[in-house]
Enzyme design. Structure first.
Site, PDB file in Angstrom:
ATOM      1  N   LYS A 105       0.853  -1.193   0.000  1.00 58.30           N
ATOM      2  CA  LYS A 105       0.000   0.000   0.000  1.00 58.30           C
ATOM      3  C   LYS A 105       0.880   1.231   0.000  1.00 58.30           C
ATOM      4  O   LYS A 105       2.039   1.173   0.426  1.00 58.30           O
ATOM      5  CB  LYS A 105      -0.891   0.021   1.246  1.00 58.30           C
ATOM      6  CG  LYS A 105      -2.122   0.879   1.112  1.00 58.30           C
ATOM      7  CD  LYS A 105      -3.246   0.123   0.426  1.00 58.30           C
ATOM      8  CE  LYS A 105      -4.500   0.960   0.288  1.00 58.30           C
ATOM      9  NZ  LYS A 105      -5.656   0.149  -0.107  1.00 58.30           N
ATOM     10  N   GLY A 223     -18.074   7.960  -2.059  1.00 57.27           N
ATOM     11  CA  GLY A 223     -17.081   8.048  -3.125  1.00 57.27           C
ATOM     12  C   GLY A 223     -17.205   6.861  -4.049  1.00 57.27           C
ATOM     13  O   GLY A 223     -18.309   6.349  -4.294  1.00 57.27           O
TER      14      GLY A 223
END
Ligand code: NAD
Length: 428
Positions: A105, A223
């Site tokens: 990540k 979102g």
């Protein structure tokens, strides 16, 4: 505020799953640490001519099952502990859905809402120049996360290829369709979550719920993940009674007109003040009486601070780490089933894997093909996780970790001896 460190919580669950599986010490130890952590700083010229130094991270957690894989987040709260946790969850997630990838990540500390598109582009390219030596289509493949999207992925591909004089599209996923992106990637996380939810309902895990029709749904975060999930639930006939974004929330007990809310958000930049709804706070909507609560924003939305106020029948954790470890246990004691992030939102990385595969094979799959493959993977692994949780008399979250750790351990032993692994190691 009594919030647990997401990384410590992830490690506790890894320990618990490893204990139950009695896996070898070296595999357990490897899972408890990260493979590599890169902290970079880089100067970027802002539109007003000033120069600003940005901080960014790329953490590679584990690659026993394949190259590192995981998104890049742009947010003011990005920090090393968070990126480590997100990378660790990626390792678990890829193993839960049984795709041959590991966990990584990244993130840049910034406020994308206060930056122009040109500034965001320069910042993205600056970040890529710093992390380029440790990413690549057979090493570590980034993707979108909070406040990054297909446009950002395009800049990453361009800059990475400029750095190495290559034409490698498979270096990131979540790209635009005209650049080797996959059909269905945009809705993959939400759609995967819907497939998981349907399977959980079908297997009778949610008391009194046998269909989504007319069920009262609350979605936090509007979102890519939350917004699309709200639309899909609405299309299934559910009553989405409340949604929120970073600026506030809206409620309508009879059900919101989600296509209208989407239009309103596009036009005004927030869900607040949408006609046919009443404004509320983010905290208030989490505490509404509903059948399905869907946190789809950031970590620690449901913690020991507010867990006793949760009245939902079940929680579908689409946001990474949205339910803290202690809150998860408390919900479970109250009889509220929590479908954890590492299963609920794994549809995103699954279609990212499809995109990577299509790029490597120079193929393009139809949307129908993508949806069918995604549905099969999500439903099959949901069943396995539910079954494991039931057999071990543990939460669904721990059930998912048991499935993942067992798959990682199995592969680790084979791969350690294989020449492929040793060759891959040289790349790293
Ligand atoms: P996004 O940037 O598209 O949307 C984030 C949404 O959350 C926005 O609507 C924002 O306004 C809202 N938000 C931010 N802070 C909030 C707050 N405090 N309260 C309520 N809403 C808030 O990001 P996304 O891609 O939808 O990601 C959402 C979550 O899903 C994250 O946890 C992310 O890691 C996870 N996730 C995303 C993907 C993916 O494919 N995009 C895959 C797996 C997991």
């Amino acid at each position: 505020m009594n919030q647990s460190s997401p990384y410590e919580s992830a490690k506790e669950l890894l320990e618990e799953a490893s204990d139950r599986l009695r896996i070898e010490d070296w595999i357990r130890e490897a899972l408890m640490m990260t493979h590599r952590e890169l902290h970079v700083t880089f100067p970027i010229e802002m539109d007003d001519g000033s120069i600003k130094i940005f901080n960014g991270y790329r953490v590679q957690h584990n690659h026993m099952r394949g190259p590192f894989k995981g998104g890049i987040r742009y947010h003011w709260d990005v920090n090393l502990d968070e990126v480590r946790a997100l990378a660790t969850w990626m390792t678990i997630k890829c193993a839960v859905v049984d795709i041959p990838l590991g966990g990584g990540k990244g993130g840049v500390v910034c406020n994308p809402k206060d930056m122009s598109e040109k500034e965001l582009e320069r910042m993205t390219r600056g970040f890529v120049r710093r992390i380029a030596p440790v990413i690549g289509s057979s090493i570590d493949i980034p993707a979108p996360d909070v406040y990054t999207n297909a446009k950002v992925m395009r800049w990453i591909v361009e800059e990475y290829n400029k750095c190495f004089g290559k034409k490698d599209l498979a270096v990131v996923t979540g790209k635009p369709l005209d650049m080797g992106g996959s059909e269905g990637r945009e809705e993959a996380t939400a759609l995967g979550g819907l497939y998981v939810l349907k399977q959980v309902i079908k297997e009778g895990f949610v008391k009194g719920v046998d269909t989504l029709k007319d069920k009262r749904v609350v979605v936090q975060g509007f979102g890519n993940v939350g917004g699309i999930f709200a639309r899909l639930a609405f299309e299934e006939g559910a009553k989405v009674i409340a949604v929120s974004d970073s600026k506030g929330a809206i409620v309508n007990n009879e059900g919101l007109d989600i296509p209208k809310v989407i239009q309103h958000k596009k036009k005004n930049g927030c869900v607040g003040d949408c006609s046919g709804s009443t404004n509320a706070t983010n905290e208030q909507i989490l505490e509404l009486d509903c059948d399905i609560l869907v946190p789809a924003a950031l970590e620690n939305a449901i913690t020991t601070e507010n867990v006793r106020m949760i009245k939902a029948g079940m929680v579908l954790e689409l946001g990474n780490g949205s339910v803290s470890a202690n809150a998860d246990k408390r919900l479970s004691k109250k009889g509220i089933i929590v479908i954890p992030d590492v299963l609920a939102n794994a549809g995103g990385v699954t279609v990212s894997y499809f995109e990577w595969k299509q790029n490597l094979a120079k193929k393009h799959w139809s949307k129908e093909e993508v949806y069918n493959k995604l549905e099969r993977i999500m439903k099959r692994n949901t069943s396995l996780v539910l079954d494991t949780a039931k057999k071990n008399k543990v939460t669904v979250r721990l059930g998912a970790y048991i499935v993942a750790v067992s798959r990682i351990a199995e592969k680790a032993k084979i791969e350690l001896k294989s020449s492929h692994y040793q060759c891959f190691e040289k790349l790293l």
